[in-house]
Design a protein around this motif. Structure first.
Motif, short mmCIF file in Angstrom:
data_model
loop_
_atom_site.label_atom_id
_atom_site.label_comp_id
_atom_site.label_asym_id
_atom_site.label_seq_id
_atom_site.Cartn_x
_atom_site.Cartn_y
_atom_site.Cartn_z
N PRO A 1 0.85 -1.19 0.00
CA PRO A 1 0.00 0.00 0.00
C PRO A 1 0.89 1.24 0.00
O PRO A 1 1.88 1.29 0.73
N CYS A 2 0.56 2.20 -0.83
CA CYS A 2 1.41 3.38 -0.96
C CYS A 2 0.58 4.60 -1.31
O CYS A 2 -0.63 4.50 -1.53
N ALA A 3 1.25 5.74 -1.35
CA ALA A 3 0.58 7.00 -1.69
C ALA A 3 1.58 7.90 -2.41
O ALA A 3 2.79 7.70 -2.33
N TYR A 4 1.03 8.89 -3.11
CA TYR A 4 1.87 9.92 -3.70
C TYR A 4 1.24 11.28 -3.48
O TYR A 4 0.03 11.41 -3.32
N VAL A 5 2.11 12.29 -3.46
CA VAL A 5 1.69 13.69 -3.42
C VAL A 5 2.60 14.45 -4.37
O VAL A 5 3.83 14.33 -4.30
N ALA A 6 2.00 15.18 -5.28
CA ALA A 6 2.74 16.11 -6.15
C ALA A 6 2.10 17.48 -5.95
O ALA A 6 0.89 17.61 -5.96
N LEU A 7 2.93 18.46 -5.72
CA LEU A 7 2.45 19.82 -5.52
C LEU A 7 3.06 20.69 -6.60
O LEU A 7 4.28 20.70 -6.77
N THR A 8 2.22 21.38 -7.36
CA THR A 8 2.74 22.33 -8.34
C THR A 8 2.60 23.73 -7.76
O THR A 8 1.58 24.06 -7.14
#
Length: 177
Positions: free
Chosen positions: A24-31
């Motif tokens: 189980p994993c997650a990602y976050v990208a912030l522009t």
């Protein structure tokens, strides 16, 4: 279109149990363009955490591409993350797929690599880099903290038999003062 920075973090929760070969994993990208921030978030079960990084970057770039006007020049995009080596690992994965197409069937999100390669060419992306200023470090710490929270949530939320990114969404940020 103004220049952008994409802050990126992806990975599993440190307490996550394996489900087969998936985690189980997650990602976050912030522009961030100095005026407004956009957050791209996702959770899922992946075998390869490089795929989580690729999915995060793909989510942000796809949205940026959709906002381009035909007369706009693509923005200059800087990718900032704690582990910029994922970019080289993505390239190696792409090479492995090209040399042995059967291997591609066992790799997570193999069409994600292709889409990312296309957008990387469109935007003429430079390889990711580590933060180079205190403000970039602070921004990346915020992104990492949010990813850790989502990864912990993913251990409860994502079905154990799922494969791939199971949920992704965008949150509009507040304008920067």
């Amino acid at each position: 279109m103004t220049d952008l920075k994409i802050y990126l973090d992806a990975g599993q929760d440190s307490s996550a149990e394996l489900s087969g070969l998936h985690r189980p994993c997650a990602y976050v990208a912030l522009t961030a363009n100095g005026k407004i921030e956009m957050h791209y978030l996702g959770v899922g079960n992946l075998r390869d955490m490089n795929a989580a990084s690729a999915e995060a970057l793909l989510a942000a770039l796809t949205d940026i591409y959709a906002d381009l006007d035909s007369s706009d020049l693509p923005p200059v995009i800087e990718i900032i993350c704690a582990s910029p080596g994922f970019w080289k690992r993505l390239d190696l994965t792409h090479q492995a797929e090209t040399l042995n197409p059967k291997r591609a069937q066992g790799l997570d999100q193999h069409d994600c690599w292709k889409k990312l390669a296309t957008l990387a060419a469109v935007f003429d992306l430079a390889p990711p880099r580590k933060p180079s200023s205190p403000s970039e470090e602070d921004q990346l710490k915020r992104v990492t903290q949010r990813r850790k929270e989502l990864a912990k949530e993913a251990t409860r939320k994502v079905p154990r038999d799922a494969s791939g990114i199971t949920e992704s969404w965008r949150e509009d940020g507040e304008p920067n003062a």
